[in-house]
Structures are given as C-alpha cells and as structure tokens.
Design a protein around this motif. Structure first.
Motif, PDB file in Angstrom:
ATOM      1  N   LEU A  17       0.730  -0.862  -0.119  1.00 52.83           N
ATOM      2  CA  LEU A  17      -0.066  -0.433  -0.018  1.00 52.83           C
ATOM      3  C   LEU A  17       0.828   0.702  -0.341  1.00 52.83           C
ATOM      4  O   LEU A  17       1.398   1.343   0.883  1.00 52.83           O
ATOM      5  CB  LEU A  17      -1.403  -0.432   1.056  1.00 52.83           C
ATOM      6  CG  LEU A  17      -1.558  -1.070   1.350  1.00 52.83           C
ATOM      7  CD1 LEU A  17      -2.396  -1.318   2.578  1.00 52.83           C
ATOM      8  CD2 LEU A  17      -2.850  -0.848   0.257  1.00 52.83           C
ATOM      9  N   GLY A  18       1.007   2.009  -1.129  1.00 54.39           N
ATOM     10  CA  GLY A  18       1.629   3.070  -1.576  1.00 54.39           C
ATOM     11  C   GLY A  18       1.394   4.605  -1.407  1.00 54.39           C
ATOM     12  O   GLY A  18       0.154   4.977  -0.440  1.00 54.39           O
ATOM     13  N   SER A  40       0.203  -0.464  -4.714  1.00 60.56           N
ATOM     14  CA  SER A  40      -1.214   0.205  -4.610  1.00 60.56           C
ATOM     15  C   SER A  40      -1.337   1.293  -4.817  1.00 60.56           C
ATOM     16  O   SER A  40      -0.897   2.002  -3.825  1.00 60.56           O
ATOM     17  CB  SER A  40      -2.437  -0.428  -3.796  1.00 60.56           C
ATOM     18  OG  SER A  40      -3.725  -0.111  -4.074  1.00 60.56           O
ATOM     19  N   ALA A  42      -3.613   4.871  -4.111  1.00 60.42           N
ATOM     20  CA  ALA A  42      -5.021   6.065  -4.122  1.00 60.42           C
ATOM     21  C   ALA A  42      -6.118   6.170  -5.250  1.00 60.42           C
ATOM     22  O   ALA A  42      -7.214   5.846  -5.690  1.00 60.42           O
ATOM     23  CB  ALA A  42      -5.763   6.269  -2.697  1.00 60.42           C
ATOM     24  N   GLY A  61     -12.894  -0.836  -2.074  1.00 55.74           N
ATOM     25  CA  GLY A  61     -14.297  -1.108  -1.777  1.00 55.74           C
ATOM     26  C   GLY A  61     -14.040  -1.124  -0.453  1.00 55.74           C
ATOM     27  O   GLY A  61     -15.012  -1.918   0.313  1.00 55.74           O
ATOM     28  N   GLY A  62     -13.378  -0.617   0.566  1.00 53.26           N
ATOM     29  CA  GLY A  62     -13.796  -0.336   2.018  1.00 53.26           C
ATOM     30  C   GLY A  62     -12.607  -2.231   2.439  1.00 53.26           C
ATOM     31  O   GLY A  62     -12.238  -2.572   2.221  1.00 53.26           O
ATOM     32  N   HIS A  83       1.199   6.938   3.811  1.00 60.88           N
ATOM     33  CA  HIS A  83       1.536   8.198   4.732  1.00 60.88           C
ATOM     34  C   HIS A  83       0.705   8.006   6.407  1.00 60.88           C
ATOM     35  O   HIS A  83      -0.343   7.601   6.309  1.00 60.88           O
ATOM     36  CB  HIS A  83       0.656   9.390   4.352  1.00 60.88           C
ATOM     37  CG  HIS A  83       1.237  10.540   4.472  1.00 60.88           C
ATOM     38  ND1 HIS A  83       0.444  11.179   5.664  1.00 60.88           N
ATOM     39  CD2 HIS A  83       1.983  11.412   3.666  1.00 60.88           C
ATOM     40  CE1 HIS A  83       0.779  12.428   5.899  1.00 60.88           C
ATOM     41  NE2 HIS A  83       2.061  12.776   4.762  1.00 60.88           N
ATOM     42  N   ARG A  88      -7.261   5.824   7.599  1.00 61.27           N
ATOM     43  CA  ARG A  88      -8.976   4.607   6.927  1.00 61.27           C
ATOM     44  C   ARG A  88      -8.319   3.320   6.389  1.00 61.27           C
ATOM     45  O   ARG A  88      -8.520   2.350   6.357  1.00 61.27           O
ATOM     46  CB  ARG A  88     -10.266   5.717   5.534  1.00 61.27           C
ATOM     47  CG  ARG A  88     -10.518   5.100   5.645  1.00 61.27           C
ATOM     48  CD  ARG A  88     -11.667   4.001   6.764  1.00 61.27           C
ATOM     49  NE  ARG A  88     -11.393   4.642   7.533  1.00 61.27           N
ATOM     50  CZ  ARG A  88     -11.669   3.809   8.772  1.00 61.27           C
ATOM     51  NH1 ARG A  88     -12.245   2.693   8.728  1.00 61.27           N
ATOM     52  NH2 ARG A  88     -12.169   4.861  10.067  1.00 61.27           N
ATOM     53  N   MET A  89      -7.026   4.205   4.916  1.00 60.83           N
ATOM     54  CA  MET A  89      -6.719   2.993   4.881  1.00 60.83           C
ATOM     55  C   MET A  89      -6.425   1.710   5.587  1.00 60.83           C
ATOM     56  O   MET A  89      -6.122   1.052   5.470  1.00 60.83           O
ATOM     57  CB  MET A  89      -5.644   3.423   3.369  1.00 60.83           C
ATOM     58  CG  MET A  89      -5.358   2.558   2.800  1.00 60.83           C
ATOM     59  SD  MET A  89      -6.156   1.070   1.286  1.00 60.83           S
ATOM     60  CE  MET A  89      -6.341  -0.351   2.317  1.00 60.83           C
ATOM     61  N   GLN A 147      -6.445  17.527   0.540  1.00 63.76           N
ATOM     62  CA  GLN A 147      -8.145  17.351   1.150  1.00 63.76           C
ATOM     63  C   GLN A 147      -8.330  17.981   2.206  1.00 63.76           C
ATOM     64  O   GLN A 147      -9.685  17.749   2.999  1.00 63.76           O
ATOM     65  CB  GLN A 147      -8.085  15.936   1.628  1.00 63.76           C
ATOM     66  CG  GLN A 147      -7.270  14.882   0.161  1.00 63.76           C
ATOM     67  CD  GLN A 147      -7.663  13.707   0.453  1.00 63.76           C
ATOM     68  OE1 GLN A 147      -8.490  12.978   0.935  1.00 63.76           O
ATOM     69  NE2 GLN A 147      -5.876  12.668   0.809  1.00 63.76           N
ATOM     70  N   LYS A 206       1.756  19.449   8.775  1.00 64.47           N
ATOM     71  CA  LYS A 206       0.910  17.794   9.223  1.00 64.47           C
ATOM     72  C   LYS A 206       2.295  17.102   9.452  1.00 64.47           C
ATOM     73  O   LYS A 206       3.568  17.182   9.166  1.00 64.47           O
ATOM     74  CB  LYS A 206       0.427  16.791   8.481  1.00 64.47           C
ATOM     75  CG  LYS A 206      -0.919  16.846   7.848  1.00 64.47           C
ATOM     76  CD  LYS A 206      -0.952  15.631   7.085  1.00 64.47           C
ATOM     77  CE  LYS A 206      -2.796  16.522   6.524  1.00 64.47           C
ATOM     78  NZ  LYS A 206      -2.915  15.355   5.227  1.00 64.47           N
TER      79      LYS A 206
HETATM   80  N1  LIG Z   1      -2.817  11.897   3.781  1.00 71.05           N
HETATM   81  C1  LIG Z   1      -2.426  12.713   3.286  1.00 71.05           C
HETATM   82  O1  LIG Z   1      -2.253  13.446   3.900  1.00 71.05           O
HETATM   83  C2  LIG Z   1      -0.961  12.004   2.437  1.00 71.05           C
HETATM   84  C3  LIG Z   1      -0.229  12.644   2.100  1.00 71.05           C
HETATM   85  C4  LIG Z   1       0.640  11.859   0.847  1.00 71.05           C
HETATM   86  C5  LIG Z   1       0.216  11.269   0.933  1.00 71.05           C
HETATM   87  N2  LIG Z   1      -1.379  10.205   1.128  1.00 71.05           N
HETATM   88  C6  LIG Z   1      -0.705   8.888   0.388  1.00 71.05           C
HETATM   89  O2  LIG Z   1      -2.233   9.478  -0.696  1.00 71.05           O
HETATM   90  C7  LIG Z   1      -3.435   8.335  -0.262  1.00 71.05           C
HETATM   91  C8  LIG Z   1      -4.516   8.836   0.180  1.00 71.05           C
HETATM   92  O3  LIG Z   1      -4.597   8.952   1.050  1.00 71.05           O
HETATM   93  P1  LIG Z   1      -5.647   9.231   2.235  1.00 71.05           P
HETATM   94  O4  LIG Z   1      -5.301  10.224   3.829  1.00 71.05           O
HETATM   95  O5  LIG Z   1      -6.924  10.046   1.621  1.00 71.05           O
HETATM   96  O6  LIG Z   1      -5.975   7.979   2.889  1.00 71.05           O
HETATM   97  P2  LIG Z   1      -7.523   7.624   3.612  1.00 71.05           P
HETATM   98  O7  LIG Z   1      -8.125   8.502   4.117  1.00 71.05           O
HETATM   99  O8  LIG Z   1      -6.556   6.045   5.063  1.00 71.05           O
HETATM  100  O9  LIG Z   1      -7.796   6.360   2.747  1.00 71.05           O
HETATM  101  C9  LIG Z   1      -9.643   6.639   2.216  1.00 71.05           C
HETATM  102  C10 LIG Z   1      -9.217   5.756   1.342  1.00 71.05           C
HETATM  103  O10 LIG Z   1      -8.643   6.041  -0.254  1.00 71.05           O
HETATM  104  C11 LIG Z   1      -8.341   4.683  -0.398  1.00 71.05           C
HETATM  105  N3  LIG Z   1      -7.054   4.097  -0.395  1.00 71.05           N
HETATM  106  C12 LIG Z   1      -5.656   5.122   0.168  1.00 71.05           C
HETATM  107  N4  LIG Z   1      -4.802   4.497   0.027  1.00 71.05           N
HETATM  108  C13 LIG Z   1      -5.020   3.615  -0.722  1.00 71.05           C
HETATM  109  C14 LIG Z   1      -4.495   2.905  -1.734  1.00 71.05           C
HETATM  110  N5  LIG Z   1      -3.141   3.125  -1.076  1.00 71.05           N
HETATM  111  N6  LIG Z   1      -4.476   2.182  -2.233  1.00 71.05           N
HETATM  112  C15 LIG Z   1      -5.284   1.914  -2.472  1.00 71.05           C
HETATM  113  N7  LIG Z   1      -6.240   2.391  -2.111  1.00 71.05           N
HETATM  114  C16 LIG Z   1      -6.110   3.545  -1.153  1.00 71.05           C
HETATM  115  C17 LIG Z   1      -8.832   3.197   0.662  1.00 71.05           C
HETATM  116  O11 LIG Z   1     -10.364   3.608  -0.100  1.00 71.05           O
HETATM  117  P3  LIG Z   1     -11.282   1.763  -0.509  1.00 71.05           P
HETATM  118  O12 LIG Z   1     -11.320   2.466   1.389  1.00 71.05           O
HETATM  119  O13 LIG Z   1     -12.127   1.821  -0.978  1.00 71.05           O
HETATM  120  O14 LIG Z   1     -10.224   0.542  -0.239  1.00 71.05           O
HETATM  121  C18 LIG Z   1      -9.648   3.752   1.679  1.00 71.05           C
HETATM  122  O15 LIG Z   1     -10.190   3.664   2.507  1.00 71.05           O
HETATM  123  C19 LIG Z   1      -2.820   7.495   0.392  1.00 71.05           C
HETATM  124  O16 LIG Z   1      -2.152   5.747  -0.317  1.00 71.05           O
HETATM  125  C20 LIG Z   1      -1.590   7.893   0.632  1.00 71.05           C
HETATM  126  O17 LIG Z   1      -0.591   6.982   1.419  1.00 71.05           O
HETATM  127  C21 LIG Z   1      -1.540  10.632   2.106  1.00 71.05           C
END
Ligand SMILES: NC(=O)c1ccc[n+]([C@@H]2O[C@H](COP(=O)([O-])OP(=O)(O)OC[C@H]3O[C@@H](n4cnc5c(N)ncnc54)[C@H](OP(=O)(O)O)[C@@H]3O)[C@@H](O)[C@H]2O)c1
Length: 260
Positions: A17-18, A40, A42, A61-62, A83, A88-89, A147, A206
């Motif tokens: 999970l990346g 993977s 997102a 899909g959860g 991250h 959630r992930m 976000q 953050k």
């Molecule tokens: N949050 C940050 O500040 C941040 C910063 C840099 C990079 N990122 C990257 O951006 C992505 C999304 O971050 P987020 O904060 O939106 O995550 P999140 O709120 O934990 O995830 C929301 C939903 O997005 C999907 N998801 C998240 N990461 C995924 C992955 N690597 N592969 C497949 N589906 C994924 C999942 O959907 P389903 O429930 O449908 O499976 C998860 O329930 C992550 O991969 C994270 O590493 C996040």
C-alpha cells in the motif's frame, strides 16, 4: 531470482500500500529482489509516479472490498507504507488482514521531533490548527495537501500559500490563496526562498515524518517562523518497522515461515 506466481496459495505474493517516498524506496528494493508484489495507489494524483512493480490504482471498497481483493489476488503478506495520515486505509488493512490471517507490517517513518530553534505548536487535528493561527491576518504557508483545506475557510482573513501536486478541480475554499504546483521531495533552500518570496509568517504542516517533506520545517526554523504542526491520527495496534531494510527483513522472515 524473480519469484513466479503459481496456483499454490502459499506462494508469497505481497501487497504494498503506497503513496509515499518510503513506499517507492521499498518498491525499488522489492523489484531488485524479484519479489512478486503489487503496488497500490489510491488514485489521488492525476499522474502518479511510475513504479518498478505491477501497479493498481483506486480504493478497494472498504474492508469487504479489500478482503475480496486480497483473496482473489492470493496475497500472502501486506506492507502498509501509506502516509501516516492515511488512517482509513491503514485501519482497513489491519481489519482485513486480521480477518484473513494475512501477516501485515506497517512501514512507519518516525515522527519529526522539535530541535533547538524550532518554534512549534503541536495540535491534535486540523480544526485545532485553524484555531491555533492568530486572529489578525497573517501569511500562512499551508503545507497540508488538498484534502483538508476546507477547514481553513473558517479563517478567511489570512492569506494562504498552497503547494499542491495537481491543480484543484474545484474552486479553492479560501478567498485569499496563492497556489504553487510542485511535487516533493523539496530542499531547505528551495522552501526558504518560497517562504521569503511569499512573505510567509506562519507554517501549518502535518507531522508526516521522513525526509522528503522535512525541508519546510528546517526552512521555517532558519527563518524564525512559527509552525503549527498537526499530530498524527491514532491507528490500531499493528506490527511496525521504521526502514526499508527492516521491512525487507520482516518479509524474508515471513517468506521463510511459508517454507520459501
Ligand atoms: N493524507 C495525507 O496527508 C497523504 C499525504 C501524502 C500521500 N498520501 C497518500 O495518498 C493516499 C490517500 O491518502 P488518504 O489520506 O486519502 O487516505 P485514507 O483517508 O486513509 O483513505 C481513504 C480511502 O482511500 C483509499 N486508499 C487510500 N490509500 C490507498 C492505497 N494506497 N491504495 C488503494 N486505496 C487507497 C481507500 O479506499 P477504499 O476504502 O475504497 O479501499 C481508503 O479507505 C494514500 O495512499 C497515502 O499514502 C496521503
């Protein structure tokens, strides 16, 4: 030697999970070691970086969707290198792996720790970060991604400098904002110049940890700027490693347990 997929369910096959610098580094190590693995994303960015592993994009899909995908793909190990704020992930991965009995490890970079000269105000969440800004108008380098921008609409008196990977598809929720499109890793001198050019007086970030996003904090210290730092969300208990080398060692131990 590359490991080939087979019909045996015990053949090691990894889900990574990346979405982070560390995930990319681990992908390089996995590819170099010939590990059968799927990376993977997102799907948050329009043009995600190419990876040296087969890649899938989009949510599962959860928990139920993730369980179905893990079964269908005969995944035997999961590394969560998302991250630290992708709570959630990460929680879904813990739940799905527990349900299926699949070993899971989190590649979790250590949180940043203040050093001499840092002027940090640590807050529990983004709402608290908004409240921690001064009442009077200031120039804020808002380095928290796309976000959670909406929360800062509560403080429209400030001018916000935003640095995002992609141009937002919706109008920004902030009446006074300057948008810079760029993708890390960043340098301290580059971030110093950015803050000076835009007259930044405060930084909101953050506590992501790692090296790729640290530059803004070092730049803020060198400029004497206060930083409002959002602490990491709580995650369920899970096995954790702090480096790519430790993740590879964990993987090797589990492959040995599978008799490989
Ligand atoms: N949050 C940050 O500040 C941040 C910063 C840099 C990079 N990122 C990257 O951006 C992505 C999304 O971050 P987020 O904060 O939106 O995550 P999140 O709120 O934990 O995830 C929301 C939903 O997005 C999907 N998801 C998240 N990461 C995924 C992955 N690597 N592969 C497949 N589906 C994924 C999942 O959907 P389903 O429930 O449908 O499976 C998860 O329930 C992550 O991969 C994270 O590493 C996040």
């Amino acid at each position: 030697m590359p490991m080939m997929s087979s019909q045996r369910s015990a053949t090691p096959r990894l889900l990574l999970l990346g979405g982070t610098t560390e995930a990319r580094q681990l992908a390089d190590a996995l590819a170099a070691a010939g590990v059968d693995a799927v990376y993977s994303y997102a799907g948050r960015t329009q043009a995600p970086r190419a990876q040296p592993l087969p890649t899938r994009v989009g949510g599962f899909g959860g928990v139920a969707g993730l369980c179905a995908w893990l079964r269908a793909q005969r995944i035997t190990q999961v590394v969560d290198a998302t991250h630290p704020f992708a709570a959630r992930m990460s929680a879904n991965a813990v739940e799905a792996c527990a349900a299926l009995g699949i070993p899971l490890v989190a590649l979790e970079r250590p949180a940043w720790v203040a050093q001499a000269g840092d002027d940090w105000r640590e807050v529990p969440d983004v709402a608290a970060a908004v409240a921690a800004l001064p009442a009077a108008p200031t120039c804020v380098f808002l380095a928290i991604g796309r976000q959670t921008l909406d929360a800062f609409a509560q403080a429209p008196q400030h001018h916000y400098l935003l640095r995002l990977v992609d141009a937002p598809l919706q109008p920004l929720p902030l009446p006074q904002a300057t948008l810079v499109l760029d993708r890390g890793p960043f340098t301290v001198e580059g971030d110093r110049q950015l803050m000076l050019a835009h007259g930044s007086t405060h930084v909101v970030a953050k506590n992501a940890g790692g090296s790729g996003a640290r530059a803004k904090l070092d730049a803020a210290r060198s400029l004497g700027l206060p930083v409002v730092l959002v602490q990491r969300p709580q995650l369920p208990p899970r096995t954790r490693v702090a480096s790519v080398a430790e993740a590879m060692a964990w993987l090797a131990a589990h492959r040995a347990a599978l008799g490989v």
